[in-house]
Write an enzyme that holds these catalytic residues in place. Structure first.
Site, PDB file in Angstrom:
ATOM      1  N   ILE A 268       0.893  -1.152   0.000  1.00  0.00           N
ATOM      2  CA  ILE A 268       0.000   0.000   0.000  1.00  0.00           C
ATOM      3  C   ILE A 268       0.937   1.209   0.000  1.00  0.00           C
ATOM      4  O   ILE A 268       1.934   1.225   0.711  1.00  0.00           O
ATOM      5  CB  ILE A 268      -0.882  -0.082   1.265  1.00  0.00           C
ATOM      6  CG1 ILE A 268      -1.840   1.069   1.453  1.00  0.00           C
ATOM      7  CG2 ILE A 268      -0.072  -0.191   2.517  1.00  0.00           C
ATOM      8  CD1 ILE A 268      -2.807   0.785   2.646  1.00  0.00           C
ATOM      9  N   SER A 269       0.677   2.202  -0.809  1.00  0.00           N
ATOM     10  CA  SER A 269       1.563   3.372  -0.896  1.00  0.00           C
ATOM     11  C   SER A 269       1.452   4.245   0.341  1.00  0.00           C
ATOM     12  O   SER A 269       0.509   4.132   1.112  1.00  0.00           O
ATOM     13  CB  SER A 269       1.194   4.239  -2.102  1.00  0.00           C
ATOM     14  OG  SER A 269       1.237   3.505  -3.274  1.00  0.00           O
ATOM     15  N   GLN A 270       2.394   5.157   0.488  1.00  0.00           N
ATOM     16  CA  GLN A 270       2.327   6.101   1.603  1.00  0.00           C
ATOM     17  C   GLN A 270       1.128   7.028   1.386  1.00  0.00           C
ATOM     18  O   GLN A 270       0.836   7.398   0.243  1.00  0.00           O
ATOM     19  CB  GLN A 270       3.633   6.903   1.753  1.00  0.00           C
ATOM     20  CG  GLN A 270       4.031   7.788   0.595  1.00  0.00           C
ATOM     21  CD  GLN A 270       4.835   7.044  -0.449  1.00  0.00           C
ATOM     22  OE1 GLN A 270       4.646   5.868  -0.703  1.00  0.00           O
ATOM     23  NE2 GLN A 270       5.748   7.768  -1.084  1.00  0.00           N
TER      24      GLN A 270
END
Ligand code: SAH
Length: 204
Positions: free
Chosen positions: A38-40
């Site tokens: 999951i991206s930042q």
């Protein structure tokens, strides 16, 4: 509530496994299993902002790479409907359960190859791809409405350019490059395949 305020309120801990919950409030990427991440939050927010979802929440959005469903929640909150495609069954099912529990009823889920888009429901006002493509899949730009916007990371495996693709009223495509990003790879017919595994060494 605006996008930024909503993102702040949305509890990322709900989207990761127990062992990562304590990092959920840091602005970092986190594993979601199956070698995916999951991206930042700042990047999720940036990409959602680049889409410029219609302020009256009328956008019909195609998302490729459901993953944990975190990005999907942001999209669903600010649009009419979200069509989200994920190739890994377990991730799609988990995301559907979570987002159902959060009360979202405007999301349609598909397990399959999103590099081909979701032709049955095209055209889309907005398209967002949260995995890295080696080149822009034309199947996706074909499924974008005139006047639509698409955000996709494109480039070799180690680093990509975040592209904003717009389709004007005449159907012409315009590409603007934004920041450099690192995403897991988009697999599938119009993404990375076993065959082009070695291409990153050839300066693709
Ligand atoms: N946006 C997600 C993170 C996605 S990570 C989140 O907020 O959690 C990228 C996801 O893209 C992974 O779950 C991966 O399985 C998926 N993916 C990769 N190639 C795909 C393809 N061709 N079709 C659909 N999903 C794909």
């Amino acid at each position: 509530m605006d996008l930024k305020a909503f993102a702040k309120k949305l509890d990322r801990a709900l989207f990761v496994e127990d062992e990562y919950k304590r990092y959920a409030y840091d602005d970092c990427a986190l594993p979601i299993g199956f070698e995916q991440t999951i991206s930042q939050p700042s990047l999720v927010l940036k990409m959602t902002g680049m889409l410029e979802l219609a302020p009256d929440k009328s956008s019909k959005v195609l998302e490729i790479g459901t993953g944990s469903g975190y990005q999907t929640a942001l999209l669903a909150e600010f649009s009419d409907s979200v069509y989200t495609v994920e190739k890994i069954k377990e991730l799609s099912e988990k995301a559907e359960k979570r987002l159902g529990e959060l009360g979202y009823k405007n999301i349609k889920y598909k397990i399959g190859d999103g590099s081909e888009g979701w032709i049955e429901n095209f055209p889309y006002d907005r398209i967002i791809v949260t995995a890295a493509a080696s080149k822009v899949p034309t199947e996706l730009t074909n499924q974008l409405k005139a006047g639509g916007r698409m955000v996709i990371p494109v480039g070799p495996r180690n680093v990509q350019e975040l592209l904003l693709i717009t389709k004007d009223k005449e159907g012409q495509i315009h590409i603007h490059s934004d920041v450099n990003v690192v995403f897991v790879e988009l697999r599938g017919k119009y993404g990375w395949t076993e065959k082009n595994q070695g291409d990153r060494f050839n300066g693709l």
